[in-house]
Design a protein around this motif. Structure first.
Motif, mmCIF file in Angstrom:
data_model
loop_
_atom_site.group_PDB
_atom_site.id
_atom_site.type_symbol
_atom_site.label_atom_id
_atom_site.label_comp_id
_atom_site.label_asym_id
_atom_site.label_seq_id
_atom_site.Cartn_x
_atom_site.Cartn_y
_atom_site.Cartn_z
ATOM 1 N N UNK A 36 -115.899 13.715 -69.317
ATOM 2 C CA UNK A 36 -114.722 14.403 -69.855
ATOM 3 C C UNK A 36 -115.044 15.874 -70.131
ATOM 4 N N UNK A 37 -116.200 16.122 -70.727
ATOM 5 C CA UNK A 37 -116.596 17.501 -71.020
ATOM 6 C C UNK A 37 -116.769 18.292 -69.723
ATOM 7 N N UNK A 38 -117.378 17.668 -68.716
ATOM 8 C CA UNK A 38 -117.569 18.328 -67.430
ATOM 9 C C UNK A 38 -116.223 18.627 -66.774
ATOM 10 N N UNK A 39 -115.298 17.699 -66.868
ATOM 11 C CA UNK A 39 -113.961 17.894 -66.312
ATOM 12 C C UNK A 39 -113.268 19.078 -66.980
ATOM 13 N N UNK A 40 -113.375 19.178 -68.293
ATOM 14 C CA UNK A 40 -112.773 20.303 -69.016
ATOM 15 C C UNK A 40 -113.455 21.606 -68.614
ATOM 16 N N UNK A 41 -114.779 21.601 -68.489
ATOM 17 C CA UNK A 41 -115.502 22.799 -68.062
ATOM 18 C C UNK A 41 -115.017 23.269 -66.684
ATOM 19 N N UNK A 42 -114.839 22.330 -65.776
ATOM 20 C CA UNK A 42 -114.352 22.671 -64.431
ATOM 21 C C UNK A 42 -112.921 23.199 -64.475
ATOM 22 N N UNK A 43 -112.113 22.615 -65.339
ATOM 23 C CA UNK A 43 -110.736 23.089 -65.490
ATOM 24 C C UNK A 43 -110.724 24.520 -66.050
ATOM 25 N N UNK A 44 -111.580 24.781 -67.025
ATOM 26 C CA UNK A 44 -111.656 26.117 -67.605
ATOM 27 C C UNK A 44 -112.145 27.114 -66.555
ATOM 28 N N UNK A 45 -113.126 26.735 -65.740
ATOM 29 C CA UNK A 45 -113.596 27.589 -64.656
ATOM 30 C C UNK A 45 -112.425 27.981 -63.759
ATOM 31 N N UNK A 46 -111.664 26.990 -63.338
ATOM 32 C CA UNK A 46 -110.532 27.244 -62.452
ATOM 33 C C UNK A 46 -109.472 28.107 -63.119
ATOM 34 N N UNK A 47 -109.182 27.815 -64.361
ATOM 35 C CA UNK A 47 -108.153 28.552 -65.092
ATOM 36 C C UNK A 47 -108.555 30.006 -65.283
ATOM 37 N N UNK A 48 -109.823 30.236 -65.626
ATOM 38 C CA UNK A 48 -110.299 31.610 -65.792
ATOM 39 C C UNK A 48 -110.325 32.347 -64.457
#
Length: 181
Positions: free
Chosen positions: A45-57
């Motif tokens: 879950x944490x990795x998924x959020x990190x990847x989402x934040x990468x994409x969003x940024x």
């Protein structure tokens, strides 16, 4: 998952790109595996959020701000190098091109105390940190320090602007914790 501050969110998001052996934010196999077991929790879950934040940024930041964050915080060697080269070309300074490039490189990969390239961090050879090696013609030391100071000030302003923009994006996504640690 929420982050303590914008810097920790940026660092984790940029590091997520290099976490798996294939490179990139390859979260889909992990998510599919986690779905078979039930809810996505823990590291996945944490990795998924990190990847989402990468994409969003990546999509939400101005290109110059994205490059500044890559140069300062990325652990992906090629992306960091590409960002450094692009930023060095855009720096406004009376300094020669080689000096500007070396100033940006040493800003992005500062000399760490006690480091001589013996650990797994990106460490440049010690010659990179000597400003006399950055110019072909003899130049006064005060002039070199003035050039370097102006370049570093511009780079810090770029990162500060990028972090402010990233803060706004993460606040809109409610990913920054209001509770101080």
């Amino acid at each position: 998952m929420t982050y303590r501050n914008v810097v920790s969110a940026v660092v984790r998001a940029l590091a997520a790109e290099t976490i798996n052996s294939a490179g990139g934010c390859d979260f889909e196999p992990k998510v599919q595996c986690a779905k078979q077991k039930g809810e996505i929790v823990g590291k996945e879950a944490a990795f998924l959020v990190d990847c989402m934040v990468f994409s969003r940024l990546r999509k939400g930041l101005a290109p110059a701000h994205w490059l500044a964050l890559l140069a300062q915080y990325s652990t992906h060697t090629q992306r960091k190098h590409d960002a450094i080269v692009t930023i060095a070309k855009g720096i406004k300074s009376p300094a020669p091109e080689r000096f500007r490039h070396a100033a940006v490189v040493t800003w992005a990969m500062p000399k760490l105390p006690g480091q001589e390239g013996k650990r797994s961090t990106n460490v440049l050879p010690s010659g990179w940190y000597c400003m006399d090696n950055w110019v072909d013609e003899p130049t006064a030391e005060r002039t070199q320090y003035r050039w370097k100071s102006a370049i570093c000030k511009e780079l810090k302003a770029m990162v500060d602007g990028a972090l402010a923009e990233a803060q706004a994006i993460l606040d809109a996504e409610e990913l920054i914790s209001d509770i101080a640690a």
